[in-house]
Design an enzyme around this catalytic site. Sequence first.
Site, PDB file in Angstrom:
ATOM      1  N   GLY A 251      17.379  39.379  17.067  1.00 46.14           N
ATOM      2  CA  GLY A 251      18.636  38.798  17.526  1.00 46.14           C
ATOM      3  C   GLY A 251      18.779  39.032  19.003  1.00 46.14           C
ATOM      4  CG  ASP A 252      21.829  40.845  20.594  1.00 42.87           C
ATOM      5  OD1 ASP A 252      22.502  40.027  19.931  1.00 42.87           O
ATOM      6  OD2 ASP A 252      22.139  42.034  20.696  1.00 42.87           O
TER       7      ASP A 252
END
Lengths: 723, 723
Positions: free
Chosen positions: B313-314
Amino acid sequence: MKKKIGRVTLPSEENFLKETKELMERWGADAIRDSDGTKLDDDIKQLDAKIYTTYFVARGHNEFAESHMDECQQLYLMSLFNTALTDTLEVHFMKGYFEEQLRPDYIHDPKKYWEVIDRTTGEVLDTNDWEVSKKDNRVLITKAIPWHEYTVSFLVYAIWDPTQMYNHITNNWGDKPHDIPFDVRQPYSNEYMKTYLNQWLTENPDTDVVRFTTFFYHFTLVFNNLGKEKFVDWFGYGASVSVAALDAFEQEKGYRLRPEDIVDQGYYNTAFRIPTQAYLDYIDFVQQFVAKEAKELVDIVHESGKEAMMFLGDNWIGTEPYGKYFESIGLDAVVGSVGGGATLRMIADIPHVRYTEGRFLPYFFPDTFYEGNNPVIEANENWVTARRALLRNPVDRIGYGGYLSLAYQFPDFVAYIEKVTGEFREIYDIIKGVTPYSGLKVAILNSWGGLRTWQTHMVAHALWYKQIYSYLGVLESLSGAAVDVTFISFDDVINDGVPVDVDVIINAGDAGTAFSGGEYWTNEKLVTTIRAWIHNGGGFIGIGEPTAYQHEGHYFQLATALGIDKELGFSLSTDKYFVTPVEEHFISADSTQFNFGEGMKNIFALSEETEIIEYSNGEVHLSSHSFGKGRAVYIAGLPYNEENTRLLMRALYYAANKEEEFHKWHASNIYCEVHAYPSIRKMAIVNNSMKEQTTVVFDGEGNSKEVTLEPSEIRWEDFSNES
Amino acid sequence: MKKKIGRVTLPSEENFLKETKELMERWGADAIRDSDGTKLDDDIKQLDAKIYTTYFVARGHNEFAESHMDECQQLYLMSLFNTALTDTLEVHFMKGYFEEQLRPDYIHDPKKYWEVIDRTTGEVLDTNDWEVSKKDNRVLITKAIPWHEYTVSFLVYAIWDPTQMYNHITNNWGDKPHDIPFDVRQPYSNEYMKTYLNQWLTENPDTDVVRFTTFFYHFTLVFNNLGKEKFVDWFGYGASVSVAALDAFEQEKGYRLRPEDIVDQGYYNTAFRIPTQAYLDYIDFVQQFVAKEAKELVDIVHESGKEAMMFLGDNWIGTEPYGKYFESIGLDAVVGSVGGGATLRMIADIPHVRYTEGRFLPYFFPDTFYEGNNPVIEANENWVTARRALLRNPVDRIGYGGYLSLAYQFPDFVAYIEKVTGEFREIYDIIKGVTPYSGLKVAILNSWGGLRTWQTHMVAHALWYKQIYSYLGVLESLSGAAVDVTFISFDDVINDGVPVDVDVIINAGDAGTAFSGGEYWTNEKLVTTIRAWIHNGGGFIGIGEPTAYQHEGHYFQLATALGIDKELGFSLSTDKYFVTPVEEHFISADSTQFNFGEGMKNIFALSEETEIIEYSNGEVHLSSHSFGKGRAVYIAGLPYNEENTRLLMRALYYAANKEEEFHKWHASNIYCEVHAYPSIRKMAIVNNSMKEQTTVVFDGEGNSKEVTLEPSEIRWEDFSNES
């Protein structure tokens, strides 16, 4: 006071003289007609009434047709889609068709007139790569590509007139002979139709009006192998095609049509398809031919001292009353069936005839006239919806069809029609030729323009379809509204711009259809003309999927003007913050609930400048947006009812930036309307519902008063103010 | 019996040693992590547990970043659409963007790197026809065509890391400095990230696992002028773009990208767009770069004796775990957030790592852990949906995030997680590495194929959107079903055919999206391959608008196989007789009601050979059709629930012509499932509901017995039959 009579046509039948006279008197009828299947007695023909006689030009003469089967009418048909499993493929091209109606044309060389198309690639097969087997109506493709799909486009003869076929099958006429339709483009047929008409006119001295039912080519109506309807297109030119027509077309237009120009992937160029230039050329070609030949028949009728009336239906193809050749036919009258306001206007607005006649509902048939049913209900509904339109532009006559003897058995119905016919004559006498007050001029923009005035979004005449009612409501609402309505095409706008007197343009329809416009919306001239026009103060109303064509970051090509677009998934990553409806809005000020019909999914507002009027289920269904000095309104769908008529009227005034004029000649109650006739200083206040209604009525100066109307009442009032 | 421990990671925080130890013991945790915003005390780091420490590579070092602002990350953005009213037009291209996040790049020549596009025609303007005014972020177009729309595509610097920006704004962090993201493609940044990592590893001797959060480029997350999310694409490569990247791309791929290749009409190549070759080349280019650079960091971590774990993620862009460069990074582990079964499988199925870890819900945040709320409910829902998927392929570890002190205040929750962690370890110990029984192999066919395994139809990670839930249900159902699942692309089929072991292909999505396929369906190779495959016995399930692209008489290009098509208006003239559902059908045998989610309008059956299973509102929503030896099933939409999971399973077995095998390892009750592991002769009977359930359970031989399960129970049984 002497009872007024006239402007009403009755059907009659054999052995029904006394009752016919009674009903003529009560309903004030001045004309008597036969029907398809009924005959008039001689003594009826001697009544003090015009006699209409149904006349078939191109069918009902089997003694001629059977000896000229090579002059039968023709059609291009497409087979089913067939998947090749190997490099050969058999196509039973007649599969699914009704062999009693259609017979393959083996007279003309299939290699010249047929096409086999690879529907996986769109390519036409070389004629060396397939053979026809006549004995079993089969095409054998010898160079198929496995797992491609193929269709055969082939010519057939139509050996049964579709209207007679329908009646024959529906009414179990058994071994009654099938009417064979012959093609007046052919030499013997052409000669025959004229000779026979002359003879017939001599043999029918009592006929005053020859009711052509109709001319030469039936709208496309093809039955399936079970003898049921397979394909119906009330606008379809399919049955006007023939080898002779194709050859003449080439001669006239300078190029040859392909079968695909007619077959159109199996869609057969229905009115929902954006017409190709070839198809537009073809219908122009047919219209020109039909007008020329019909004129000759009309001239013969006139020479005999009778009138020529055309029925708007059945074999009407090529006559298009709003087309450019219609005037030249020289008809005295057109008669058509009235399903409501829009169909009434479709008849009443026809130019270049001395009079129009609407056949009202219900038909005097056993499906309505049976014990325990009250036919007054259907008659009342038909009348109040049509009356709105009559008050804008009346037909010159009304009439009925079916078995008069059946209607006679329902005294309440007889009494109701007595009231209706009187009301009709009163309306006609007051307003015929008088320009009603119009607050606005509205243009319906689509691919067909004026040619299909009051005829958009229709499949079969006046039938309900799930995919059309949310758009047809627009026409129905407008048909009786205090606005002028014009129909313009994309090409009109591209060539000539928006007509100067138009206040609001409406574009309504599903994406990709002729009514929405599809790829037209990538036309630079079209979009810039309309953008400029709105920005300079024009009003635009988009309904359903207006201006829809995925191109350069918009689905709706006028998204920037409309302030909304449709989410196809591509812009899901963009946050949609604009979801809050305004607390109140001019457009919805009379709305108690919304009904968008089929509605439209995934419409979203582009910015906070969009006035969202209705938002539910995560999407916008009603909104408005300013674009320069103009406004663009979006409506997800608009089936016909009183609330939606009011909503549309408010949307029109809002789009036009004329809210302050909305209350001129206005009824506050949505079930009531005011029709004003300034030049004669009269107005009609009508109750369109079947209940008593109380309404505030506003005149042209903004003065108001409260009025209570009986169910379905029409109340005439004089007014004195100048203007 | 000694309590088993391990495979569980806890968050901890400062001043929480005693309770951390207590919870470690009760939950059997063997690892402790910090979070974004929490730090671990030294005494916690001395516990008998692995220590995970969050590590940011390309942000959180403002002392470096501020002195190298020319190495900030970049993005291509598109302005709003602007309508020209005259022949000049001013575009305030930053309108709507958040100036705290984004700053126009005036270092590099706009005439070289920007584009002004006429969106009415799609043409790019000559750079002589516009000028940039830097002082007010304005482009002046000097040769505009009135009423055309224009956009400016421009480069910006990203001066605030999106995740920190989100947390900063959401939690009102006030004047806390903004993390500036720097681009490791730039020389100083690249050197810095390695130097600093080496230093950091030395300074953090207690860290066992470096939890990269994440690497270099954040998924596209752009805020608006109000500081709220404007655009979010969890798969978006937008923030990996830079002048340096564009130049390197040209070097590597031999051609130069245009801004439009990135900006994509404002759609920014989201996963719903059918990817262009340029975009596919670009993501390949980024993946290769990211893998190479990440590998260097991982190597440094390994050299220090620690493990390298990546958060999915991110800043994960370019790492795509199912892509071809992921293996080369050499990571030890991946951790990701588990929203349900599909997201669990997205993590658990990742290849080329030693272990995977799922962060379960709920997060220990005040939005769930507040007085009066019972966090056990969310935990239970999360657990039973994820457990289905665990039973197919378990992650190696589970963990939690947030404030442990908050969770500690909810004793029922603590007790529930004690049960969950025990149950997880039991499952893991029994089935890790054991192949579960699969009745079928299913291929999900779309534009992305294996690259986006378990990642179709997603916008932002695991968020609900109206336009996706009717398709995401398919993944969620499959994630815990007794079938093998593979993801294949259209290009895979075109190049290599359908994999030999696939029983059923699923094509699900809205028309025109990467998931349905759009114009791909005119590819001759694709359609013939799949037609042949079905005809030879393959199963096909189309959901929503499968194979949709208007072409040669069909909207669904596999209409002939599916036995249905969608009415766009073009074929309204063709009668639709096939409206009667079959009385009963294998597919709907367990259905008590249908839920097609958003559903699909205007689907109709092509012939009487189509088995209509559900028909309502004038349209088909569920049907099946034989095509040769194969079968093709249509489903209008399939949101996740137990009934739909069963319906999909039945549809799969029916499509595959394997109905007789449906009852192997089967539970009659839709709220229960049987997971069998023949090689170890064990099966798990699970109750996926929160109520007691009674079910008939079938073994692999068809033997059955009745079983009653406690709410959410999992019951393990041995079986003795061979196979």
